[in-house]
Write a protein that holds these residues in place. Structure first.
Motif, PDB file in Angstrom:
ATOM      1  N   ILE A 175      49.338 -42.646 -67.128  1.00 45.49           N
ATOM      2  CA  ILE A 175      48.347 -43.245 -66.245  1.00 45.49           C
ATOM      3  C   ILE A 175      47.098 -43.565 -67.051  1.00 45.49           C
ATOM      4  O   ILE A 175      46.899 -43.040 -68.143  1.00 45.49           O
ATOM      5  CB  ILE A 175      47.960 -42.328 -65.050  1.00 45.49           C
ATOM      6  N   THR A 176      46.268 -44.409 -66.494  1.00 47.98           N
ATOM      7  CA  THR A 176      44.968 -44.718 -67.079  1.00 47.98           C
ATOM      8  C   THR A 176      43.906 -44.034 -66.233  1.00 47.98           C
ATOM      9  O   THR A 176      43.921 -44.149 -65.010  1.00 47.98           O
ATOM     10  CB  THR A 176      44.726 -46.240 -67.071  1.00 47.98           C
ATOM     11  N   VAL A 177      43.000 -43.329 -66.878  1.00 51.71           N
ATOM     12  CA  VAL A 177      41.889 -42.682 -66.187  1.00 51.71           C
ATOM     13  C   VAL A 177      40.631 -43.464 -66.530  1.00 51.71           C
ATOM     14  O   VAL A 177      40.247 -43.540 -67.694  1.00 51.71           O
ATOM     15  CB  VAL A 177      41.741 -41.211 -66.619  1.00 51.71           C
ATOM     16  N   THR A 178      40.014 -44.087 -65.532  1.00 52.91           N
ATOM     17  CA  THR A 178      38.814 -44.875 -65.807  1.00 52.91           C
ATOM     18  C   THR A 178      37.648 -43.961 -66.174  1.00 52.91           C
ATOM     19  O   THR A 178      37.642 -42.765 -65.846  1.00 52.91           O
ATOM     20  CB  THR A 178      38.411 -45.735 -64.591  1.00 52.91           C
ATOM     21  N   ASP A 179      36.656 -44.520 -66.846  1.00 53.77           N
ATOM     22  CA  ASP A 179      35.466 -43.749 -67.213  1.00 53.77           C
ATOM     23  C   ASP A 179      34.738 -43.240 -65.968  1.00 53.77           C
ATOM     24  O   ASP A 179      34.198 -42.136 -65.968  1.00 53.77           O
ATOM     25  CB  ASP A 179      34.515 -44.600 -68.063  1.00 53.77           C
ATOM     26  N   ARG A 180      34.724 -44.044 -64.900  1.00 53.57           N
ATOM     27  CA  ARG A 180      34.080 -43.608 -63.646  1.00 53.57           C
ATOM     28  C   ARG A 180      34.792 -42.394 -63.065  1.00 53.57           C
ATOM     29  O   ARG A 180      34.166 -41.459 -62.581  1.00 53.57           O
ATOM     30  CB  ARG A 180      34.066 -44.744 -62.625  1.00 53.57           C
ATOM     31  N   ALA A 181      36.137 -42.410 -63.109  1.00 50.25           N
ATOM     32  CA  ALA A 181      36.899 -41.266 -62.601  1.00 50.25           C
ATOM     33  C   ALA A 181      36.661 -40.041 -63.467  1.00 50.25           C
ATOM     34  O   ALA A 181      36.478 -38.935 -62.953  1.00 50.25           O
ATOM     35  CB  ALA A 181      38.390 -41.605 -62.556  1.00 50.25           C
ATOM     36  N   ALA A 182      36.631 -40.213 -64.793  1.00 48.98           N
ATOM     37  CA  ALA A 182      36.384 -39.092 -65.699  1.00 48.98           C
ATOM     38  C   ALA A 182      35.019 -38.475 -65.434  1.00 48.98           C
ATOM     39  O   ALA A 182      34.873 -37.240 -65.402  1.00 48.98           O
ATOM     40  CB  ALA A 182      36.499 -39.550 -67.153  1.00 48.98           C
ATOM     41  N   GLY A 183      34.025 -39.314 -65.208  1.00 46.23           N
ATOM     42  CA  GLY A 183      32.689 -38.811 -64.900  1.00 46.23           C
ATOM     43  C   GLY A 183      32.667 -37.995 -63.618  1.00 46.23           C
ATOM     44  O   GLY A 183      32.004 -36.960 -63.529  1.00 46.23           O
ATOM     45  N   LYS A 184      33.398 -38.462 -62.609  1.00 44.77           N
ATOM     46  CA  LYS A 184      33.457 -37.745 -61.333  1.00 44.77           C
ATOM     47  C   LYS A 184      34.208 -36.421 -61.490  1.00 44.77           C
ATOM     48  O   LYS A 184      33.809 -35.403 -60.916  1.00 44.77           O
ATOM     49  CB  LYS A 184      34.124 -38.617 -60.268  1.00 44.77           C
ATOM     50  N   ILE A 185      35.282 -36.424 -62.275  1.00 43.44           N
ATOM     51  CA  ILE A 185      36.034 -35.193 -62.511  1.00 43.44           C
ATOM     52  C   ILE A 185      35.132 -34.165 -63.190  1.00 43.44           C
ATOM     53  O   ILE A 185      35.098 -33.001 -62.809  1.00 43.44           O
ATOM     54  CB  ILE A 185      37.288 -35.469 -63.361  1.00 43.44           C
ATOM     55  N   ARG A 186      34.385 -34.612 -64.197  1.00 43.91           N
ATOM     56  CA  ARG A 186      33.464 -33.714 -64.909  1.00 43.91           C
ATOM     57  C   ARG A 186      32.416 -33.152 -63.938  1.00 43.91           C
ATOM     58  O   ARG A 186      32.116 -31.962 -63.947  1.00 43.91           O
ATOM     59  CB  ARG A 186      32.791 -34.447 -66.058  1.00 43.91           C
ATOM     60  N   GLN A 187      31.866 -34.011 -63.097  1.00 41.39           N
ATOM     61  CA  GLN A 187      30.853 -33.594 -62.127  1.00 41.39           C
ATOM     62  C   GLN A 187      31.422 -32.570 -61.143  1.00 41.39           C
ATOM     63  O   GLN A 187      30.790 -31.551 -60.850  1.00 41.39           O
ATOM     64  CB  GLN A 187      30.330 -34.818 -61.379  1.00 41.39           C
TER      65      GLN A 187
END
Length: 139
Positions: A33-45
């Motif tokens: 899968i591809t994880v967008t930068d926006r999704a990665a930021g939300k996961i981190r948050q």
């Protein structure tokens, strides 16, 4: 899925070595899968909000779902032996178990602020239609 005699199945491309900190023959790949930068930021948050030291999210396909697929997205403490480890921005890792990998292959995990409170959304090209029930992880 392709099978090679005497080897484990390969899901969609290169399967590299196990990454540090994920023992037990864990496969690492960026092709499931591809994880967008926006999704990665939300996961981190979200991980920080829960007091987690590492932002690691697990994706599993579960039965049902009106779009043809339904997903369980949850935080994980460590990878399991057959997980695909997808590295993303900001040190985020997304784990996809081997049974779910063929179903979500080619999908994109993105952040969708239109979901109630904002949330993560799996965009699967094989889904019958877009639907936010059962396949999002909202805050």
């Amino acid at each position: 899925m392709e099978r090679r005699r005497g080897r484990r199945p390969v899901f969609g491309g290169h399967v590299g070595d196990a990454s540090a900190g994920y023992p037990g023959g864990v496969e690492q790949t960026a092709t499931v899968i591809t994880v967008t930068d926006r999704a990665a930021g939300k996961i981190r948050q979200l991980a920080a909000k829960e007091g987690r030291t590492e932002p690691v999210l697990r994706v599993r396909v579960v039965a049902g779902g009106c779009s043809g697929f339904s997903y369980e997205l949850s935080f994980a403490d460590a990878a399991e032996g057959d997980d695909h480890v997808i590295p993303a921005a900001d040190g985020v890792r997304v784990l996809v178990d081997r049974r779910s990998a063929p179903i979500v292959e080619g999908s994109t995990l993105d952040f969708n602020d239109a979901l109630l409170g904002g949330g993560l959304k799996m965009l699967n090209p094989r889904a019958t239609h877009e639907c936010a029930c059962g396949d999002s992880f909202s805050v």
